[in-house]
Design a protein around this motif. Structure first.
Motif, PDB file in Angstrom:
ATOM      1  N   SER A  45       0.781  -1.331  -0.195  1.00 26.15           N
ATOM      2  CA  SER A  45       0.251  -0.013  -0.343  1.00 26.15           C
ATOM      3  C   SER A  45       0.809   1.221   0.043  1.00 26.15           C
ATOM      4  CB  SER A  45      -0.921   0.198   1.380  1.00 26.15           C
ATOM      5  OG  SER A  45       0.049   0.077   2.270  1.00 26.15           O
ATOM      6  N   ARG A  46       2.463   0.950   0.235  1.00 30.12           N
ATOM      7  CA  ARG A  46       3.150   2.529   0.140  1.00 30.12           C
ATOM      8  C   ARG A  46       3.354   3.195  -1.537  1.00 30.12           C
ATOM      9  NH1 ARG A  46       9.279   2.407   1.298  1.00 30.12           N
ATOM     10  NH2 ARG A  46       9.522   4.886   0.572  1.00 30.12           N
ATOM     11  N   LEU A  47       3.422   4.435  -1.169  1.00 30.81           N
ATOM     12  CA  LEU A  47       3.298   5.065  -2.261  1.00 30.81           C
ATOM     13  C   LEU A  47       4.445   5.171  -2.649  1.00 30.81           C
ATOM     14  CD1 LEU A  47       0.423   7.681  -2.200  1.00 30.81           C
ATOM     15  CD2 LEU A  47       0.567   6.190  -3.410  1.00 30.81           C
ATOM     16  N   VAL A  48       4.811   5.077  -3.893  1.00 29.01           N
ATOM     17  CA  VAL A  48       6.620   5.155  -4.868  1.00 29.01           C
ATOM     18  C   VAL A  48       5.797   5.557  -5.925  1.00 29.01           C
ATOM     19  CG1 VAL A  48       7.470   3.374  -3.971  1.00 29.01           C
ATOM     20  CG2 VAL A  48       5.814   2.652  -6.144  1.00 29.01           C
ATOM     21  N   CYS A  49       6.877   6.760  -6.783  1.00 28.52           N
ATOM     22  CA  CYS A  49       6.458   7.611  -7.968  1.00 28.52           C
ATOM     23  C   CYS A  49       7.180   6.450  -8.857  1.00 28.52           C
ATOM     24  CB  CYS A  49       7.502   8.718  -7.636  1.00 28.52           C
ATOM     25  SG  CYS A  49       7.261   9.489  -8.817  1.00 28.52           S
ATOM     26  N   ILE A  50       6.319   6.075 -10.126  1.00 32.77           N
ATOM     27  CA  ILE A  50       7.311   5.619 -10.999  1.00 32.77           C
ATOM     28  C   ILE A  50       6.968   6.624 -12.100  1.00 32.77           C
ATOM     29  CG2 ILE A  50       6.898   3.397 -12.399  1.00 32.77           C
ATOM     30  CD1 ILE A  50       5.415   1.860 -10.189  1.00 32.77           C
ATOM     31  N   LEU A  51       8.393   6.494 -12.577  1.00 34.67           N
ATOM     32  CA  LEU A  51       8.710   7.026 -13.660  1.00 34.67           C
ATOM     33  C   LEU A  51       8.400   6.702 -14.950  1.00 34.67           C
ATOM     34  CD1 LEU A  51      12.466   8.484 -12.860  1.00 34.67           C
ATOM     35  CD2 LEU A  51      10.240   9.861 -12.809  1.00 34.67           C
TER      36      LEU A  51
END
Length: 84
Positions: free
Chosen positions: A77-83
């Protein structure tokens, strides 16, 4: 590689230091080959998915522009920034 700057009230908005509010994606959606962006613009490439449980995901990543290769365990559920 691009990322999307968003308003802090946008759904799945997350704040990266020295970057600002960006569109986040849950870690459960990470795939091999994705480029992730972290605080201060640091980037890492997902080399493989090592382990996946119903709540967590463990990835093997290589830091872009360096020789560091390591593992990272996160909740799905952790938010990550995927380019893109």
């Amino acid at each position: 590689m691009k990322y999307t700057l968003v308003n802090a009230r946008t759904k799945n908005a997350m704040r990266l230091q020295a970057i600002g509010n960006v569109q986040g994606t849950t870690a459960g959606e990470i795939k091999k080959g994705d480029i992730l962006m972290w605080n201060f613009g640091s980037k890492s490439e997902v080399l493989e998915i090592l382990n996946e449980t119903p709540k967590t995901i463990t990835i093997k990543e290589k830091q872009v522009g360096a020789s560091y290769i390591g593992e990272r365990k996160m909740t799905k559920s952790r938010l990550v920034c995927i380019l893109k």
